[in-house]
Write a protein that holds these residues in place. Structure first.
Motif, PDB file in Angstrom:
ATOM      1  N   SER A  27       0.831  -1.201   0.000  1.00 39.37           N
ATOM      2  CA  SER A  27       0.000   0.000   0.000  1.00 39.37           C
ATOM      3  C   SER A  27       0.864   1.248   0.000  1.00 39.37           C
ATOM      4  N   LEU A  28       1.939   1.222   0.764  1.00 38.12           N
ATOM      5  CA  LEU A  28       2.829   2.377   0.822  1.00 38.12           C
ATOM      6  C   LEU A  28       3.535   2.571  -0.515  1.00 38.12           C
ATOM      7  N   ARG A  29       3.999   1.477  -1.112  1.00 41.99           N
ATOM      8  CA  ARG A  29       4.626   1.550  -2.429  1.00 41.99           C
ATOM      9  C   ARG A  29       3.674   2.161  -3.444  1.00 41.99           C
ATOM     10  N   ALA A  30       2.440   1.646  -3.453  1.00 37.63           N
ATOM     11  CA  ALA A  30       1.452   2.113  -4.422  1.00 37.63           C
ATOM     12  C   ALA A  30       1.136   3.588  -4.225  1.00 37.63           C
ATOM     13  N   ALA A  31       1.014   4.006  -2.962  1.00 38.39           N
ATOM     14  CA  ALA A  31       0.701   5.412  -2.685  1.00 38.39           C
ATOM     15  C   ALA A  31       1.816   6.328  -3.163  1.00 38.39           C
ATOM     16  N   LEU A  32       3.062   5.947  -2.907  1.00 35.98           N
ATOM     17  CA  LEU A  32       4.182   6.786  -3.338  1.00 35.98           C
ATOM     18  C   LEU A  32       4.324   6.763  -4.855  1.00 35.98           C
ATOM     19  N   TYR A  33       4.116   5.604  -5.451  1.00 34.12           N
ATOM     20  CA  TYR A  33       4.156   5.473  -6.909  1.00 34.12           C
ATOM     21  C   TYR A  33       3.123   6.404  -7.554  1.00 34.12           C
ATOM     22  N   ASP A  34       1.904   6.374  -7.032  1.00 37.19           N
ATOM     23  CA  ASP A  34       0.842   7.228  -7.569  1.00 37.19           C
ATOM     24  C   ASP A  34       1.153   8.705  -7.359  1.00 37.19           C
ATOM     25  N   ALA A  35       1.739   9.039  -6.211  1.00 40.44           N
ATOM     26  CA  ALA A  35       2.062  10.438  -5.922  1.00 40.44           C
ATOM     27  C   ALA A  35       3.107  10.975  -6.886  1.00 40.44           C
ATOM     28  N   LEU A  66      10.081  -0.239   0.424  1.00 44.82           N
ATOM     29  CA  LEU A  66       9.599   0.800  -0.482  1.00 44.82           C
ATOM     30  C   LEU A  66       9.995   0.551  -1.924  1.00 44.82           C
ATOM     31  N   GLY A  67      11.156  -0.043  -2.137  1.00 44.38           N
ATOM     32  CA  GLY A  67      11.642  -0.141  -3.503  1.00 44.38           C
ATOM     33  C   GLY A  67      11.677  -1.524  -4.073  1.00 44.38           C
ATOM     34  N   ALA A  68      11.318  -2.573  -3.283  1.00 41.39           N
ATOM     35  CA  ALA A  68      11.458  -3.921  -3.791  1.00 41.39           C
ATOM     36  C   ALA A  68      10.436  -4.851  -3.161  1.00 41.39           C
ATOM     37  N   GLY A  76       5.583 -10.107 -10.197  1.00 38.80           N
ATOM     38  CA  GLY A  76       5.974  -8.888 -10.901  1.00 38.80           C
ATOM     39  C   GLY A  76       6.605  -7.887  -9.976  1.00 38.80           C
ATOM     40  N   THR A  77       7.930  -7.852  -9.899  1.00 44.23           N
ATOM     41  CA  THR A  77       8.611  -6.977  -8.947  1.00 44.23           C
ATOM     42  C   THR A  77       8.541  -5.511  -9.339  1.00 44.23           C
ATOM     43  N   ALA A  78       8.159  -5.219 -10.577  1.00 42.66           N
ATOM     44  CA  ALA A  78       8.131  -3.822 -11.012  1.00 42.66           C
ATOM     45  C   ALA A  78       6.804  -3.139 -10.693  1.00 42.66           C
ATOM     46  N   THR A  79       5.832  -3.893 -10.131  1.00 43.38           N
ATOM     47  CA  THR A  79       4.518  -3.338  -9.868  1.00 43.38           C
ATOM     48  C   THR A  79       4.585  -2.200  -8.864  1.00 43.38           C
ATOM     49  N   HIS A  80       4.027  -1.059  -9.242  1.00 43.63           N
ATOM     50  CA  HIS A  80       3.961   0.095  -8.354  1.00 43.63           C
ATOM     51  C   HIS A  80       5.319   0.407  -7.734  1.00 43.63           C
ATOM     52  N   ASN A  81       6.331   0.396  -8.556  1.00 45.18           N
ATOM     53  CA  ASN A  81       7.685   0.654  -8.068  1.00 45.18           C
ATOM     54  C   ASN A  81       7.935   2.158  -8.044  1.00 45.18           C
ATOM     55  N   PRO A  82       8.011   2.770  -6.851  1.00 43.24           N
ATOM     56  CA  PRO A  82       8.198   4.228  -6.790  1.00 43.24           C
ATOM     57  C   PRO A  82       9.560   4.662  -7.315  1.00 43.24           C
ATOM     58  N   GLY A  83      10.579   3.798  -7.180  1.00 40.95           N
ATOM     59  CA  GLY A  83      11.890   4.138  -7.725  1.00 40.95           C
ATOM     60  C   GLY A  83      11.847   4.298  -9.229  1.00 40.95           C
ATOM     61  N   ALA A  84      11.143   3.387  -9.889  1.00 37.96           N
ATOM     62  CA  ALA A  84      10.987   3.488 -11.341  1.00 37.96           C
ATOM     63  C   ALA A  84      10.220   4.741 -11.722  1.00 37.96           C
ATOM     64  N   ALA A  85       9.197   5.077 -10.930  1.00 41.91           N
ATOM     65  CA  ALA A  85       8.422   6.294 -11.206  1.00 41.91           C
ATOM     66  C   ALA A  85       9.309   7.531 -11.099  1.00 41.91           C
ATOM     67  N   CYS A 112      16.707   9.045  -6.967  1.00 40.53           N
ATOM     68  CA  CYS A 112      16.516  10.500  -6.916  1.00 40.53           C
ATOM     69  C   CYS A 112      17.682  11.223  -7.580  1.00 40.53           C
ATOM     70  N   ASP A 113      17.437  12.444  -7.997  1.00 39.73           N
ATOM     71  CA  ASP A 113      18.457  13.226  -8.690  1.00 39.73           C
ATOM     72  C   ASP A 113      19.435  13.881  -7.718  1.00 39.73           C
TER      73      ASP A 113
END
Length: 212
Positions: A27-35, A66-68, A76-85, A112-113
């Motif tokens: 849920s936390l991953r998905a929320a950050l990914y969406d944000a 958060l990232g894995a 599917g490890t890439a699902t809702h991956n905030p790092g990828a976003a 992050c940059d």
């Protein structure tokens, strides 16, 4: 779980420690990914600042997930991956860290940059110890930042790297006193946001290509 505040072309994504500690990691991953995806397409935003309610990316927050995803039973490890976003976002993303960034939390900040950390921050690659599959490209990004031998030491020992050494190794871009972290991070983010978005996006793309 998290909040998004906007001011002067800056989007501040704040992880809520109290809520995030009790949240399932998916849920936390998905929320950050969406944000991240939401601010990426928001024309009123030029720069993104990722932080946390005091004391910011804290020890208690489940940053390890958060990232894995876990190695076993993954669909599917890439699902809702905030790092990828973050990596796909054409806007600069800055992380402000005061606590521990471990495993998936480390993956997240490597996407992050710019990473600004307080002297209380700590970093560790504990993937081997917690049975978590790293994000695709994590090893490459870690090697790019700290070099192959230091990356090997971090990944195979799982030992904590204190903030001062993380700065010396190039894992983070700016080191501050804990009381100065918020001010420094906001100041740098606002300075970036003064630059036209098109120019920021071109330069981020150039930096990404140069590091590839």
């Amino acid at each position: 779980m998290l909040s998004i505040d906007k001011e002067d072309r800056l989007a501040i994504i704040t992880l809520n420690r109290a809520e995030a500690m009790d949240a399932p990691h998916k849920s936390l991953r998905a929320a950050l990914y969406d944000a991240i995806n939401a601010v990426a397409v928001d024309d009123s935003v030029s720069v993104v600042l990722l932080t946390g309610i005091e004391p910011g990316f804290p020890e208690g927050l489940d940053v390890s997930m958060l990232g894995a995803e876990p190695m076993a039973g993954v669909d599917g490890t890439a699902t809702h991956n905030p790092g990828a976003a973050i990596r796909h976002c054409h806007k600069p993303v800055i992380a402000a860290i005061t606590g521990a960034a471990i495993a998936g939390g480390l993956e997240l900040i490597l996407s992050c940059d710019l990473v600004i950390a307080s002297t209380n921050a700590r970093f560790a690659d504990t993937h081997l110890h917690v049975g978590v599959e790293p994000d695709v490209g994590f090893a490459r990004r870690l090697v790019q930042l700290v070099g192959p031998q230091r990356a090997t030491e971090l990944s195979l020992t799982g030992a904590f790297l204190e903030a001062e050494m993380a700065y010396e190794w190039g894992l983070i871009g700016r080191l501050t006193a804990p009381e100065d972290l918020a001010h420094t991070a906001h100041h740098i983010a606002r300075e970036m946001a003064r630059t036209p978005l098109e120019a920021l996006a071109r330069r981020k793309k150039l930096n990404v290509e140069a590091a590839a």
